[in-house]
Motif scaffolding. Structure first.
Motif, PDB file in Angstrom:
ATOM      1  N   PRO A  62       3.114  10.214  30.529  1.00 23.82           N
ATOM      2  CA  PRO A  62       4.179   9.382  29.954  1.00 23.82           C
ATOM      3  C   PRO A  62       4.089   9.249  28.439  1.00 23.82           C
ATOM      4  O   PRO A  62       5.103   9.223  27.760  1.00 23.82           O
ATOM      5  N   ILE A  63       2.877   9.195  27.907  1.00 22.34           N
ATOM      6  CA  ILE A  63       2.713   9.076  26.443  1.00 22.34           C
ATOM      7  C   ILE A  63       3.282  10.321  25.763  1.00 22.34           C
ATOM      8  O   ILE A  63       3.965  10.216  24.741  1.00 22.34           O
ATOM      9  N   GLY A  64       3.002  11.496  26.314  1.00 22.85           N
ATOM     10  CA  GLY A  64       3.541  12.732  25.745  1.00 22.85           C
ATOM     11  C   GLY A  64       5.054  12.746  25.805  1.00 22.85           C
ATOM     12  O   GLY A  64       5.721  13.201  24.865  1.00 22.85           O
ATOM     13  N   GLU A  65       5.616  12.250  26.899  1.00 22.46           N
ATOM     14  CA  GLU A  65       7.071  12.199  27.039  1.00 22.46           C
ATOM     15  C   GLU A  65       7.676  11.256  25.997  1.00 22.46           C
ATOM     16  O   GLU A  65       8.691  11.579  25.367  1.00 22.46           O
ATOM     17  N   ILE A  66       7.039  10.120  25.810  1.00 19.77           N
ATOM     18  CA  ILE A  66       7.520   9.156  24.801  1.00 19.77           C
ATOM     19  C   ILE A  66       7.446   9.776  23.413  1.00 19.77           C
ATOM     20  O   ILE A  66       8.384   9.659  22.615  1.00 19.77           O
ATOM     21  N   ASP A 123      -0.568   0.213  30.082  1.00 20.61           N
ATOM     22  CA  ASP A 123      -0.492   0.650  31.474  1.00 20.61           C
ATOM     23  C   ASP A 123       0.332   1.942  31.576  1.00 20.61           C
ATOM     24  O   ASP A 123       1.532   1.942  31.280  1.00 20.61           O
ATOM     25  N   PRO A 124      -0.265   3.049  32.011  1.00 16.10           N
ATOM     26  CA  PRO A 124       0.474   4.314  32.122  1.00 16.10           C
ATOM     27  C   PRO A 124       1.681   4.232  33.065  1.00 16.10           C
ATOM     28  O   PRO A 124       2.681   4.902  32.828  1.00 16.10           O
ATOM     29  N   ALA A 125       1.599   3.424  34.094  1.00 20.49           N
ATOM     30  CA  ALA A 125       2.734   3.295  35.013  1.00 20.49           C
ATOM     31  C   ALA A 125       3.929   2.666  34.304  1.00 20.49           C
ATOM     32  O   ALA A 125       5.072   3.110  34.475  1.00 20.49           O
ATOM     33  N   VAL A 126       3.669   1.653  33.506  1.00 19.18           N
ATOM     34  CA  VAL A 126       4.744   0.995  32.754  1.00 19.18           C
ATOM     35  C   VAL A 126       5.263   1.939  31.677  1.00 19.18           C
ATOM     36  O   VAL A 126       6.466   1.991  31.408  1.00 19.18           O
ATOM     37  N   GLN A 127       4.373   2.726  31.087  1.00 18.30           N
ATOM     38  CA  GLN A 127       4.806   3.722  30.104  1.00 18.30           C
ATOM     39  C   GLN A 127       5.766   4.718  30.747  1.00 18.30           C
ATOM     40  O   GLN A 127       6.742   5.128  30.129  1.00 18.30           O
ATOM     41  N   VAL A 129       7.792   4.124  33.231  1.00 19.64           N
ATOM     42  CA  VAL A 129       9.080   3.444  33.407  1.00 19.64           C
ATOM     43  C   VAL A 129       9.833   3.412  32.080  1.00 19.64           C
ATOM     44  O   VAL A 129      11.034   3.686  32.022  1.00 19.64           O
ATOM     45  N   TYR A 130       9.105   3.073  31.002  1.00 19.52           N
ATOM     46  CA  TYR A 130       9.715   3.084  29.664  1.00 19.52           C
ATOM     47  C   TYR A 130      10.286   4.470  29.358  1.00 19.52           C
ATOM     48  O   TYR A 130      11.426   4.611  28.917  1.00 19.52           O
ATOM     49  N   ALA A 131       9.471   5.494  29.569  1.00 15.94           N
ATOM     50  CA  ALA A 131       9.890   6.856  29.239  1.00 15.94           C
ATOM     51  C   ALA A 131      11.142   7.234  30.009  1.00 15.94           C
ATOM     52  O   ALA A 131      12.070   7.831  29.447  1.00 15.94           O
ATOM     53  N   LYS A 132      11.186   6.899  31.280  1.00 15.96           N
ATOM     54  CA  LYS A 132      12.349   7.242  32.100  1.00 15.96           C
ATOM     55  C   LYS A 132      13.585   6.468  31.645  1.00 15.96           C
ATOM     56  O   LYS A 132      14.668   7.033  31.520  1.00 15.96           O
ATOM     57  N   ASN A 133      13.429   5.180  31.358  1.00 17.41           N
ATOM     58  CA  ASN A 133      14.571   4.347  30.956  1.00 17.41           C
ATOM     59  C   ASN A 133      15.094   4.699  29.564  1.00 17.41           C
ATOM     60  O   ASN A 133      16.297   4.648  29.321  1.00 17.41           O
ATOM     61  N   LEU A 134      14.197   5.032  28.675  1.00 14.71           N
ATOM     62  CA  LEU A 134      14.611   5.305  27.296  1.00 14.71           C
ATOM     63  C   LEU A 134      15.120   6.731  27.111  1.00 14.71           C
ATOM     64  O   LEU A 134      15.809   7.024  26.131  1.00 14.71           O
ATOM     65  N   ALA A 135      14.796   7.620  28.048  1.00 20.05           N
ATOM     66  CA  ALA A 135      15.203   9.026  27.920  1.00 20.05           C
ATOM     67  C   ALA A 135      16.718   9.158  27.810  1.00 20.05           C
ATOM     68  O   ALA A 135      17.226   9.911  26.974  1.00 20.05           O
ATOM     69  N   GLY A 136      17.455   8.419  28.642  1.00 22.03           N
ATOM     70  CA  GLY A 136      18.917   8.496  28.608  1.00 22.03           C
ATOM     71  C   GLY A 136      19.494   7.996  27.300  1.00 22.03           C
ATOM     72  O   GLY A 136      20.452   8.580  26.768  1.00 22.03           O
ATOM     73  N   GLN A 137      18.896   6.948  26.758  1.00 21.00           N
ATOM     74  CA  GLN A 137      19.393   6.403  25.496  1.00 21.00           C
ATOM     75  C   GLN A 137      19.088   7.343  24.333  1.00 21.00           C
ATOM     76  O   GLN A 137      19.920   7.525  23.438  1.00 21.00           O
ATOM     77  N   VAL A 138      17.898   7.947  24.354  1.00 22.13           N
ATOM     78  CA  VAL A 138      17.558   8.921  23.310  1.00 22.13           C
ATOM     79  C   VAL A 138      18.512  10.108  23.393  1.00 22.13           C
ATOM     80  O   VAL A 138      19.020  10.584  22.371  1.00 22.13           O
ATOM     81  N   GLU A 139      18.782  10.573  24.607  1.00 23.78           N
ATOM     82  CA  GLU A 139      19.704  11.691  24.806  1.00 23.78           C
ATOM     83  C   GLU A 139      21.097  11.346  24.273  1.00 23.78           C
ATOM     84  O   GLU A 139      21.750  12.178  23.639  1.00 23.78           O
ATOM     85  N   GLN A 140      21.523  10.125  24.516  1.00 22.66           N
ATOM     86  CA  GLN A 140      22.850   9.708  24.052  1.00 22.66           C
ATOM     87  C   GLN A 140      22.905   9.712  22.520  1.00 22.66           C
ATOM     88  O   GLN A 140      23.882  10.191  21.926  1.00 22.66           O
TER      89      GLN A 140
END
Length: 192
Positions: A62-66, A123-127, A129-140
Motif C-alpha cells: 500500500p505504501i508503494g501504491e500511495i 497500519d498497512p491495512a488502513v494504508q 484502504v486509503y490507497a484504494k479510496n484515494l486512487a479514484g480521486q487522483v485519477e480524476q
C-alpha cells in the motif's frame, strides 16, 4: 579648529563609512543568498521528485501504491502547468483554462496532503484502504489535468487544408508570373 573638533569629525566620517560598508555588504549578501536560493529551488524540487519516483518504484504494498499516486499527481499537474505557461507565453488563447487549472491545483494540494496522511499511517491495512479510496480521486485530477492539456492542444490555431491549397495555388501563380517577367525582361535586354 582645534584638535578635538578635527578628531571628532574624522571619527564621525569613519563611523559613517563603516555603517555604509556594513549596510552595502548586508544588502549584497542577502541578494546573493536569495539568488542562490531561487536558483537552487528548482534543482532541489527536481531532486526531491526524483527521490520520490525511485522510492515509489522500489516500494511494494500500500505504501508503494500511495507513493505512485503522489508521483502521478505531481507529474500530471507539473506537465499541465508547463503547457499552460508555454501557451500563455506564446500568446495562445487560453480562455478560462488558467482559472480551471488554479482550482485543479488546489484540489491537487488537498489530495497531496491526504496522500501524505495515508503514507504516514502506521497500519498497512488502513494504508490499503486509503490507497484504494484515494486512487479514484487522483485519477480524476490527473484526467482533468490531461483534459486541460488536450484543450490547449486543440485550441492551437490549426491550418485548414483549404487554406494551404489556396496558398499553394497563389504561390504557383506568383512563381509563373515571376518566370514570365524574368523571361520578358531578359528578352528585352537582348534586343538592345
Amino acid at each position: 579648529m582645534d584638535l578635538w573638533t578635527v578628531l571628532f569629525i574624522v571619527i564621525l566620517v569613519v563611523i559613517a563609512l563603516v555603517v555604509v560598508a556594513i549596510v552595502t555588504g548586508g544588502v549584497m549578501l542577502s541578494r546573493g543568498v536569495l539568488g542562490l536560493v531561487k536558483k537552487g529551488k528548482p534543482k532541489y524540487e527536481s531532486a526531491k521528485r526524483s527521490a520520490l519516483k525511485v522510492r515509489a518504484e522500489s516500494t511494494s504494498g500500500p505504501i508503494g501504491e500511495i507513493l505512485r499516486h503522489r508521483v502521478a499527481l505531481q507529474e500530471s499537474l507539473e506537465a499541465t502547468r508547463r503547457s499552460l505557461d508555454v501557451a500563455q507565453g506564446t500568446g495562445q488563447y487560453t480562455g478560462n483554462l488558467p482559472s480551471i487549472f488554479a482550482t485543479l491545483e488546489q484540489a491537487g494540494a488537498v489530495m497531496e496532503h491526504q496522500l501524505l496522511v495515508a503514507q504516514q499511517e502506521p497500519d498497512p491495512a488502513v494504508q490499503g484502504v486509503y490507497a484504494k479510496n484515494l486512487a479514484g480521486q487522483v485519477e480524476q485530477i490527473t484526467q482533468t489535468a490531461k483534459g486541460v492539456r488536450n484543450a490547449l492542444a486543440s485550441a492551437a490555431a490549426p491550418t485548414e487544408h483549404a487554406d494551404l491549397k489556396d496558398l499553394s495555388r497563389t504561390l504557383e501563380i506568383e512563381a509563373a508570373m515571376l518566370s514570365n517577367w524574368s523571361k520578358t525582361y531578359t528578352e528585352l535586354g537582348g534586343d538592345q
